[in-house]
Scaffold this motif. Structure first.
Motif, PDB file in Angstrom:
ATOM      1  N   UNK A  40      -2.457   1.783   1.518  1.00 34.03           N
ATOM      2  CA  UNK A  40      -1.446   1.668   2.581  1.00 34.03           C
ATOM      3  C   UNK A  40      -0.258   2.455   2.340  1.00 34.03           C
ATOM      4  N   UNK A  41       0.347   2.503   1.190  1.00 31.90           N
ATOM      5  CA  UNK A  41       1.599   3.278   1.104  1.00 31.90           C
ATOM      6  C   UNK A  41       1.268   4.748   1.335  1.00 31.90           C
ATOM      7  N   UNK A  42       0.608   5.226   0.530  1.00 29.49           N
ATOM      8  CA  UNK A  42       0.146   6.798   0.593  1.00 29.49           C
ATOM      9  C   UNK A  42      -0.267   7.261   1.902  1.00 29.49           C
ATOM     10  N   UNK A 220       6.252   2.386  11.592  1.00 28.36           N
ATOM     11  CA  UNK A 220       4.936   1.764  11.902  1.00 28.36           C
ATOM     12  C   UNK A 220       5.225   0.256  12.120  1.00 28.36           C
ATOM     13  N   UNK A 221       4.222  -0.272  12.688  1.00 34.09           N
ATOM     14  CA  UNK A 221       4.116  -1.822  13.031  1.00 34.09           C
ATOM     15  C   UNK A 221       3.541  -2.742  11.733  1.00 34.09           C
ATOM     16  N   UNK A 222       2.456  -2.177  11.371  1.00 35.32           N
ATOM     17  CA  UNK A 222       2.026  -2.628  10.048  1.00 35.32           C
ATOM     18  C   UNK A 222       1.377  -1.946   8.986  1.00 35.32           C
ATOM     19  N   UNK A 223       1.271  -2.137   7.749  1.00 38.12           N
ATOM     20  CA  UNK A 223       0.866  -1.115   6.759  1.00 38.12           C
ATOM     21  C   UNK A 223      -0.493  -0.906   6.840  1.00 38.12           C
ATOM     22  N   UNK A 229      -4.420 -10.026  12.827  1.00 39.35           N
ATOM     23  CA  UNK A 229      -3.270 -10.912  13.043  1.00 39.35           C
ATOM     24  C   UNK A 229      -2.356 -10.761  12.042  1.00 39.35           C
ATOM     25  N   UNK A 230      -2.422 -10.284  10.906  1.00 38.48           N
ATOM     26  CA  UNK A 230      -1.637 -10.232   9.789  1.00 38.48           C
ATOM     27  C   UNK A 230      -1.135  -8.974   9.347  1.00 38.48           C
ATOM     28  N   UNK A 231      -1.832  -7.720   9.530  1.00 44.42           N
ATOM     29  CA  UNK A 231      -1.918  -6.522   9.038  1.00 44.42           C
ATOM     30  C   UNK A 231      -2.663  -6.160   7.738  1.00 44.42           C
ATOM     31  N   UNK A 232      -1.868  -5.462   7.104  1.00 37.92           N
ATOM     32  CA  UNK A 232      -2.734  -5.163   5.669  1.00 37.92           C
ATOM     33  C   UNK A 232      -2.404  -6.102   4.353  1.00 37.92           C
ATOM     34  N   UNK A 236       0.936  -8.938   3.471  1.00 38.69           N
ATOM     35  CA  UNK A 236       0.789 -10.286   3.210  1.00 38.69           C
ATOM     36  C   UNK A 236       1.343 -10.651   1.977  1.00 38.69           C
ATOM     37  N   UNK A 237       1.641  -9.623   1.041  1.00 36.33           N
ATOM     38  CA  UNK A 237       1.963  -9.985  -0.387  1.00 36.33           C
ATOM     39  C   UNK A 237       3.511  -9.825  -0.518  1.00 36.33           C
ATOM     40  N   UNK A 238       4.280  -9.343   0.542  1.00 34.81           N
ATOM     41  CA  UNK A 238       5.624  -8.889   0.438  1.00 34.81           C
ATOM     42  C   UNK A 238       6.437  -9.931  -0.134  1.00 34.81           C
ATOM     43  N   UNK A 239       6.497 -10.994   0.447  1.00 36.81           N
ATOM     44  CA  UNK A 239       7.253 -11.933  -0.028  1.00 36.81           C
ATOM     45  C   UNK A 239       6.778 -12.445  -1.448  1.00 36.81           C
ATOM     46  N   UNK A 240       5.350 -12.583  -1.609  1.00 33.95           N
ATOM     47  CA  UNK A 240       4.924 -12.830  -2.895  1.00 33.95           C
ATOM     48  C   UNK A 240       5.409 -12.029  -3.961  1.00 33.95           C
TER      49      UNK A 240
END
Length: 254
Positions: A40-42, A220-223, A229-232, A236-240
């Motif tokens: 997703x990053x690349x 971009x809106x989502x990764x 409903x959540x994206x990539x 989901x793991x950003x806060x984690x």
């Protein structure tokens, strides 16, 4: 809303067995998240083509960092030099891209290392950190819908509100602290868990906003769109990620 809740239920069902029983299933889950996060990053920084070289370098350095955490301090400058070299010779890979990949490599490598360390110490501690991160996220969402009036940071995340963030923090603090109490985590030290239950939800909010800032920077809106409903995975793991890094830091300091 319905799709978001259904996807959340599916995610819990998929992740619960690996978290509770470990072994090969946990290894598959961690590897899948690591591979997908890098992809997703690349993909985000790629312009006309997917930069396969940067992706394989990310995987190579992540594998070494996961195998032996003591090598991470030596890997960081080496990875930076390679990224700079690519930026010099590849006009589609900017200096901003190189700096982002390095910073995200550090975040994700420390997240994987922290996850493995904490799980091997006590797997219920992972549940504790997950509660601090995801209860805050979910409660902030619903509290924001019910009571939100004042924007938290419209430039980065237009939908987040101050009221939602406060509500998320209160719920995350109460539930994570209660989980620590009923599982007798205070044997590790009451001060550690008192501090963690207070600051981990705050770290999760910062992680959420930091990853949102990156998305806004790259337009971009989502990764990704892996989770309806959540994206990539990164969505989901950003806060984690920030919660795991801070928990390890606090335990190490205290």
């Amino acid at each position: 809303m319905k799709q978001r809740i259904l996807s959340a239920i599916v995610m819990v069902a998929v992740c619960l067995y690996p978290l509770l029983f470990g072994g090969w299933s946990l290894m598959v889950l961690v590897c899948f998240c690591t591979l997908t996060a890098g992809y997703e990053l690349v993909k985000m920084i790629s312009k006309d083509r997917f930069n396969i070289l940067v992706y394989f370098l990310y995987l190579f350095f992540m594998a070494i960092a996961a195998y032996d955490k003591s090598k991470l301090p030596a890997l960081i400058p080496l990875f930076l030099m390679v990224l700079y070299a690519i930026s010099i010779f590849d006009k589609d890979f900017s200096l901003q891209d190189a700096c982002l990949m390095l910073s995200m490599y550090i975040v994700l490598a420390k997240t994987v290392q922290g996850f493995i360390f904490i799980y091997n110490t006590n797997k219920l501690l992972i549940i504790y950190i997950l509660l601090a991160a995801f209860v805050c996220d979910a409660a902030a969402y619903f509290c924001g819908m019910a009571f939100g009036k004042h924007k938290l940071n419209e430039r980065i995340s237009p939908k987040k509100t101050i009221e939602g963030s406060i509500g998320g923090w209160i719920f995350a603090f109460a539930i994570s602290f209660a989980f620590a109490y009923f599982n007798n985590f205070f044997g590790f030290g009451k001060l550690i868990f008192a501090i963690n239950s207070i600051v981990l939800p705050l770290a999760g909010m910062i992680g959420d906003l930091a990853f949102s800032l990156i998305k806004r920077t790259y337009g971009i809106k989502d990764y990704g769109n892996l989770i309806p409903g959540h994206g990539g995975v990164l969505d989901r793991i950003d806060s984690l990620c920030f919660c795991l890094m801070l928990f390890v830091a606090i335990v190490g300091l205290l």
